[in-house]
Design a protein around this motif. Structure first.
Motif, mmCIF file in Angstrom:
data_model
loop_
_atom_site.group_PDB
_atom_site.id
_atom_site.type_symbol
_atom_site.label_atom_id
_atom_site.label_comp_id
_atom_site.label_asym_id
_atom_site.label_seq_id
_atom_site.Cartn_x
_atom_site.Cartn_y
_atom_site.Cartn_z
ATOM 1 N N TYR A 36 0.845 -1.449 0.252
ATOM 2 C CA TYR A 36 0.507 0.008 0.281
ATOM 3 C C TYR A 36 0.699 1.354 -0.326
ATOM 4 C CZ TYR A 36 -4.198 -2.856 1.417
ATOM 5 O OH TYR A 36 -5.454 -3.637 1.185
ATOM 6 N N ARG A 109 8.949 5.786 4.624
ATOM 7 C CA ARG A 109 8.899 6.859 3.772
ATOM 8 C C ARG A 109 9.868 7.306 2.894
ATOM 9 N NH1 ARG A 109 5.352 9.506 5.469
ATOM 10 N NH2 ARG A 109 5.361 8.610 7.709
ATOM 11 N N TYR B 33 -12.883 -3.772 9.287
ATOM 12 C CA TYR B 33 -11.543 -3.302 10.111
ATOM 13 C C TYR B 33 -11.584 -2.472 10.562
ATOM 14 C CZ TYR B 33 -10.774 -8.337 7.945
ATOM 15 O OH TYR B 33 -10.487 -9.865 7.442
ATOM 16 N N TYR B 35 -8.666 0.678 12.214
ATOM 17 C CA TYR B 35 -7.484 0.804 12.309
ATOM 18 C C TYR B 35 -6.460 2.114 13.001
ATOM 19 C CZ TYR B 35 -5.948 -3.485 9.762
ATOM 20 O OH TYR B 35 -5.895 -4.693 8.982
ATOM 21 N N GLN B 37 -4.196 4.925 13.635
ATOM 22 C CA GLN B 37 -2.571 5.443 13.212
ATOM 23 C C GLN B 37 -2.439 6.150 13.238
ATOM 24 O OE1 GLN B 37 -2.387 7.068 9.089
ATOM 25 N NE2 GLN B 37 -0.086 5.739 8.381
ATOM 26 N N GLY B 40 3.085 9.394 11.487
ATOM 27 C CA GLY B 40 4.842 9.079 11.106
ATOM 28 C C GLY B 40 4.746 7.387 11.529
ATOM 29 N N LYS B 41 3.453 6.907 11.303
ATOM 30 C CA LYS B 41 3.690 5.766 12.077
ATOM 31 C C LYS B 41 2.537 4.450 11.182
ATOM 32 C CE LYS B 41 5.941 6.426 16.283
ATOM 33 N NZ LYS B 41 7.657 6.020 15.782
ATOM 34 N N SER B 42 2.851 3.402 11.219
ATOM 35 C CA SER B 42 2.111 2.351 10.782
ATOM 36 C C SER B 42 0.472 1.730 11.556
ATOM 37 C CB SER B 42 2.682 1.242 10.549
ATOM 38 O OG SER B 42 1.928 0.291 10.069
ATOM 39 N N LEU B 43 0.294 1.799 10.668
ATOM 40 C CA LEU B 43 -1.064 1.266 11.099
ATOM 41 C C LEU B 43 -1.804 -0.404 12.267
ATOM 42 C CD1 LEU B 43 -3.200 0.787 7.618
ATOM 43 C CD2 LEU B 43 -2.993 2.709 9.117
ATOM 44 N N VAL B 48 -11.433 -6.332 14.135
ATOM 45 C CA VAL B 48 -11.646 -7.228 13.500
ATOM 46 C C VAL B 48 -13.365 -7.628 13.643
ATOM 47 C CG1 VAL B 48 -11.357 -9.108 12.345
ATOM 48 C CG2 VAL B 48 -9.555 -7.907 13.231
ATOM 49 N N PHE B 88 -9.438 5.045 10.507
ATOM 50 C CA PHE B 88 -10.527 3.735 9.231
ATOM 51 C C PHE B 88 -10.359 2.385 9.447
ATOM 52 C CE2 PHE B 88 -6.437 6.641 6.228
ATOM 53 C CZ PHE B 88 -5.660 6.975 7.572
ATOM 54 N N LEU B 100 -7.644 -5.355 1.127
ATOM 55 C CA LEU B 100 -8.317 -4.278 1.766
ATOM 56 C C LEU B 100 -8.796 -3.113 1.302
ATOM 57 C CD1 LEU B 100 -6.845 -4.824 5.620
ATOM 58 C CD2 LEU B 100 -8.988 -5.169 4.661
ATOM 59 N N VAL B 101 -9.595 -3.084 1.492
ATOM 60 C CA VAL B 101 -10.349 -1.355 0.858
ATOM 61 C C VAL B 101 -10.165 -0.227 1.712
ATOM 62 C CG1 VAL B 101 -11.703 -0.190 -0.690
ATOM 63 C CG2 VAL B 101 -10.692 -2.663 -0.976
ATOM 64 N N PHE B 102 -9.591 0.502 1.744
ATOM 65 C CA PHE B 102 -9.518 1.521 3.332
ATOM 66 C C PHE B 102 -10.525 3.156 2.600
ATOM 67 C CE2 PHE B 102 -6.938 0.089 6.153
ATOM 68 C CZ PHE B 102 -5.944 -0.727 5.123
ATOM 69 N N GLY B 103 -11.670 3.059 3.875
ATOM 70 C CA GLY B 103 -11.459 4.607 4.046
ATOM 71 C C GLY B 103 -10.856 5.809 3.586
ATOM 72 N N GLN B 104 -11.540 7.261 3.768
ATOM 73 C CA GLN B 104 -10.419 8.422 3.941
ATOM 74 C C GLN B 104 -9.917 8.225 5.109
ATOM 75 O OE1 GLN B 104 -13.724 8.062 3.338
ATOM 76 N NE2 GLN B 104 -14.032 9.654 2.105
ATOM 77 N N ARG B 107 -9.571 11.896 11.469
ATOM 78 C CA ARG B 107 -8.516 12.877 11.993
ATOM 79 C C ARG B 107 -9.362 12.874 13.689
ATOM 80 N NH1 ARG B 107 -4.203 16.115 9.200
ATOM 81 N NH2 ARG B 107 -4.026 14.754 8.150
#
Lengths: 113, 112
Positions: A36, A109, B33, B35, B37, B40-43, B48, B88, B100-104, B107
Protein backbone atom coordinates in the motif's frame (compact mmCIF):
# COMPACT_ATOMS: atom_id res chain seq x y z
CA UNK A 1 5.55 -16.13 16.27
CA UNK A 2 4.31 -14.45 13.14
CA UNK A 3 6.02 -11.17 12.29
CA UNK A 4 6.46 -8.86 9.34
CA UNK A 5 9.63 -6.92 8.60
CA UNK A 6 9.95 -3.97 6.28
CA UNK A 7 13.02 -1.91 5.37
CA UNK A 8 14.43 0.60 5.06
CA UNK A 9 12.45 2.83 7.41
CA UNK A 10 13.38 6.04 5.64
CA UNK A 11 14.71 6.73 2.18
CA UNK A 12 15.57 9.89 0.25
CA UNK A 13 16.15 9.31 -3.43
CA UNK A 14 16.72 11.63 -6.41
CA UNK A 15 14.31 11.72 -9.32
CA UNK A 16 15.22 9.10 -11.91
CA UNK A 17 17.00 6.79 -9.48
CA UNK A 18 15.94 3.16 -8.93
CA UNK A 19 14.04 1.86 -5.92
CA UNK A 20 13.89 -1.42 -4.04
CA UNK A 21 11.82 -1.89 -0.89
CA UNK A 22 11.73 -5.25 0.81
CA UNK A 23 9.16 -6.95 2.99
CA UNK A 24 9.51 -10.35 4.64
CA UNK A 25 7.15 -12.37 6.80
CA UNK A 26 8.19 -14.91 9.39
CA UNK A 27 6.31 -17.69 11.10
CA UNK A 28 3.85 -18.54 8.35
CA UNK A 29 3.75 -20.01 4.88
CA UNK A 30 2.00 -18.98 1.67
CA UNK A 31 0.67 -15.69 3.04
CA UNK A 32 -1.27 -13.17 0.97
CA UNK A 33 0.99 -10.12 0.71
CA UNK A 34 0.15 -6.51 -0.12
CA UNK A 35 1.85 -3.19 -0.89
CA UNK A 36 0.00 0.00 0.00
CA UNK A 37 1.02 3.63 -0.45
CA UNK A 38 -0.12 6.57 1.64
CA UNK A 39 0.47 10.07 0.30
CA UNK A 40 0.95 12.80 2.90
CA UNK A 41 -2.27 13.36 4.83
CA UNK A 42 -4.18 10.93 2.66
CA UNK A 43 -5.70 7.47 2.78
CA UNK A 44 -4.18 4.16 1.75
CA UNK A 45 -4.01 3.06 -1.86
CA UNK A 46 -3.47 -0.60 -2.73
CA UNK A 47 -0.63 -0.93 -5.23
CA UNK A 48 0.00 -4.67 -5.57
CA UNK A 49 -1.12 -7.91 -3.99
CA UNK A 50 0.18 -11.44 -4.24
CA UNK A 51 -1.46 -14.75 -3.40
CA UNK A 52 1.66 -16.82 -4.12
CA UNK A 53 5.13 -16.91 -5.64
CA UNK A 54 5.14 -15.17 -9.02
CA UNK A 55 1.41 -14.43 -8.65
CA UNK A 56 1.15 -10.67 -8.47
CA UNK A 57 -1.69 -8.37 -9.36
CA UNK A 58 -1.39 -4.65 -9.97
CA UNK A 59 -4.14 -2.33 -8.84
CA UNK A 60 -3.09 0.94 -10.44
CA UNK A 61 -0.97 1.79 -13.48
CA UNK A 62 2.30 3.40 -12.44
CA UNK A 63 6.04 3.16 -12.81
CA UNK A 64 6.30 0.75 -9.91
CA UNK A 65 6.54 -3.03 -10.06
CA UNK A 66 6.45 -5.84 -7.53
CA UNK A 67 8.05 -9.24 -7.32
CA UNK A 68 7.79 -12.22 -5.01
CA UNK A 69 10.92 -14.30 -5.47
CA UNK A 70 10.27 -16.39 -2.35
CA UNK A 71 7.15 -17.42 -0.48
CA UNK A 72 7.61 -14.92 2.33
CA UNK A 73 9.37 -12.09 0.49
CA UNK A 74 7.69 -9.26 -1.38
CA UNK A 75 9.69 -6.55 -3.15
CA UNK A 76 8.54 -3.21 -4.52
CA UNK A 77 10.71 -1.71 -7.24
CA UNK A 78 11.06 1.12 -9.68
CA UNK A 79 13.55 1.69 -12.46
CA UNK A 80 13.17 5.48 -12.38
CA UNK A 81 11.51 7.33 -9.53
CA UNK A 82 9.18 10.28 -10.04
CA UNK A 83 8.44 13.08 -7.59
CA UNK A 84 4.92 11.70 -7.32
CA UNK A 85 6.29 8.42 -5.94
CA UNK A 86 6.98 10.10 -2.61
CA UNK A 87 4.91 8.68 0.22
CA UNK A 88 4.66 6.18 3.02
CA UNK A 89 4.84 2.60 1.74
CA UNK A 90 3.32 -0.14 3.81
CA UNK A 91 3.60 -3.87 3.38
CA UNK A 92 0.86 -6.04 4.81
CA UNK A 93 -0.02 -9.69 5.10
CA UNK A 94 -3.23 -11.46 5.79
CA UNK A 95 -3.17 -13.75 8.76
CA UNK A 96 -5.13 -16.95 8.90
CA UNK A 97 -7.58 -17.64 10.28
CA UNK A 98 -9.21 -14.48 9.00
CA UNK A 99 -10.30 -13.45 12.46
CA UNK A 100 -6.78 -12.12 12.97
CA UNK A 101 -7.14 -9.76 10.04
CA UNK A 102 -4.38 -8.01 8.19
CA UNK A 103 -1.10 -6.95 9.80
CA UNK A 104 1.01 -4.08 8.57
CA UNK A 105 4.76 -3.59 8.61
CA UNK A 106 6.37 -0.52 10.12
CA UNK A 107 6.50 1.26 6.77
CA UNK A 108 9.05 3.04 4.58
CA UNK A 109 8.90 6.79 4.22
CA UNK A 110 10.16 7.61 0.72
CA UNK A 111 11.01 11.15 -0.31
CA UNK A 112 11.90 11.72 -3.94
CA UNK A 113 13.88 14.92 -4.44
CA UNK B 1 -15.97 -1.70 -7.41
CA UNK B 2 -15.93 -1.62 -3.63
CA UNK B 3 -15.95 1.86 -2.13
CA UNK B 4 -15.59 2.73 1.53
CA UNK B 5 -16.56 6.11 2.94
CA UNK B 6 -15.97 7.47 6.41
CA UNK B 7 -17.45 10.47 8.11
CA UNK B 8 -16.55 12.77 9.52
CA UNK B 9 -13.08 13.17 8.03
CA UNK B 10 -12.02 15.56 10.79
CA UNK B 11 -13.27 15.55 14.34
CA UNK B 12 -12.22 17.81 17.18
CA UNK B 13 -13.72 17.06 20.53
CA UNK B 14 -13.23 17.72 24.21
CA UNK B 15 -12.10 15.21 26.75
CA UNK B 16 -14.95 13.44 28.44
CA UNK B 17 -17.34 13.66 25.48
CA UNK B 18 -18.79 10.83 23.41
CA UNK B 19 -18.77 10.61 19.65
CA UNK B 20 -19.22 8.19 16.76
CA UNK B 21 -17.33 7.68 13.52
CA UNK B 22 -19.29 6.14 10.66
CA UNK B 23 -18.07 3.83 7.92
CA UNK B 24 -20.24 2.99 4.91
CA UNK B 25 -19.31 0.58 2.14
CA UNK B 26 -20.80 -0.12 -1.24
CA UNK B 27 -20.89 -3.89 -1.80
CA UNK B 28 -21.77 -6.97 0.14
CA UNK B 29 -19.17 -7.91 2.72
CA UNK B 30 -19.20 -9.25 6.24
CA UNK B 31 -15.60 -8.47 7.09
CA UNK B 32 -14.68 -5.06 8.35
CA UNK B 33 -11.61 -3.80 10.15
CA UNK B 34 -10.74 -0.73 12.18
CA UNK B 35 -7.21 0.61 12.44
CA UNK B 36 -5.51 3.40 14.31
CA UNK B 37 -2.62 5.42 12.91
CA UNK B 38 -0.48 7.79 14.95
CA UNK B 39 1.45 10.51 13.06
CA UNK B 40 4.39 9.05 11.15
CA UNK B 41 3.55 5.52 12.21
CA UNK B 42 2.11 2.40 10.67
CA UNK B 43 -1.38 1.01 11.21
CA UNK B 44 -2.38 -0.66 14.45
CA UNK B 45 -5.25 -3.11 14.34
CA UNK B 46 -8.11 -2.21 16.67
CA UNK B 47 -11.04 -4.43 15.75
CA UNK B 48 -11.90 -7.24 13.38
CA UNK B 49 -15.65 -7.59 12.73
CA UNK B 50 -16.65 -10.72 10.86
CA UNK B 51 -20.41 -11.04 11.03
CA UNK B 52 -23.63 -9.07 11.02
CA UNK B 53 -24.34 -7.65 14.44
CA UNK B 54 -20.76 -8.08 15.64
CA UNK B 55 -19.85 -5.76 18.48
CA UNK B 56 -16.40 -5.46 20.02
CA UNK B 57 -15.14 -3.21 22.79
CA UNK B 58 -11.68 -2.27 23.98
CA UNK B 59 -11.42 0.35 26.66
CA UNK B 60 -13.21 3.51 25.54
CA UNK B 61 -13.70 2.28 21.97
CA UNK B 62 -16.55 0.14 20.72
CA UNK B 63 -17.09 -1.00 17.14
CA UNK B 64 -20.17 -2.55 15.55
CA UNK B 65 -21.12 -3.94 12.16
CA UNK B 66 -24.46 -3.96 10.36
CA UNK B 67 -23.93 -5.84 7.12
CA UNK B 68 -27.49 -5.27 5.90
CA UNK B 69 -27.05 -1.51 6.12
CA UNK B 70 -23.39 -1.83 5.02
CA UNK B 71 -22.44 0.30 7.97
CA UNK B 72 -19.94 0.12 10.78
CA UNK B 73 -19.56 2.52 13.66
CA UNK B 74 -16.68 3.29 15.99
CA UNK B 75 -17.96 4.82 19.20
CA UNK B 76 -15.74 6.73 21.57
CA UNK B 77 -16.85 7.01 25.16
CA UNK B 78 -15.54 9.70 27.52
CA UNK B 79 -12.68 10.61 25.20
CA UNK B 80 -9.18 11.13 26.55
CA UNK B 81 -6.26 12.90 24.88
CA UNK B 82 -4.42 9.61 24.22
CA UNK B 83 -7.11 8.64 21.72
CA UNK B 84 -6.05 11.44 19.36
CA UNK B 85 -5.06 9.72 16.10
CA UNK B 86 -6.35 8.96 12.63
CA UNK B 87 -8.82 6.08 12.47
CA UNK B 88 -9.38 4.03 9.35
CA UNK B 89 -12.02 1.50 8.52
CA UNK B 90 -11.36 -1.07 5.82
CA UNK B 91 -13.49 -3.68 4.11
CA UNK B 92 -12.30 -7.02 2.85
CA UNK B 93 -13.49 -8.08 -0.57
CA UNK B 94 -14.78 -11.49 0.41
CA UNK B 95 -14.53 -12.90 -3.09
CA UNK B 96 -11.43 -13.13 -5.21
CA UNK B 97 -8.07 -12.10 -3.83
CA UNK B 98 -9.41 -10.79 -0.54
CA UNK B 99 -7.84 -7.38 -0.40
CA UNK B 100 -8.51 -4.51 1.95
CA UNK B 101 -10.12 -1.34 0.66
CA UNK B 102 -9.78 1.61 3.02
CA UNK B 103 -11.90 4.57 3.90
CA UNK B 104 -10.38 8.04 3.78
CA UNK B 105 -9.63 8.09 7.48
CA UNK B 106 -10.98 10.24 10.32
CA UNK B 107 -8.50 12.54 12.00
CA UNK B 108 -9.52 12.74 15.63
CA UNK B 109 -8.19 15.47 17.91
CA UNK B 110 -9.15 15.41 21.57
CA UNK B 111 -8.59 18.63 23.45
CA UNK B 112 -8.16 18.91 27.22
Amino acid sequence: SQTIHQWPATLVQPVGSPLSLECTVEGTSNPNLYWYRQAAGRGLQLLFYSIGIDQISSEVPQNLSASRPQDRQFILSSKKLLLSDSGFYLCAWRKLPILYGYTFGSGTRLTVV
Amino acid sequence: ELKVEQNPLFLSMQEGKNYTIYCNYSTTSDRLYWYRQDPGKSLESLFVLLSNGAVKQEGRLMASLDTKARLSTLHITAAVHDLSATYFCAVDEAAGAQKLVFGQGTRLTINP
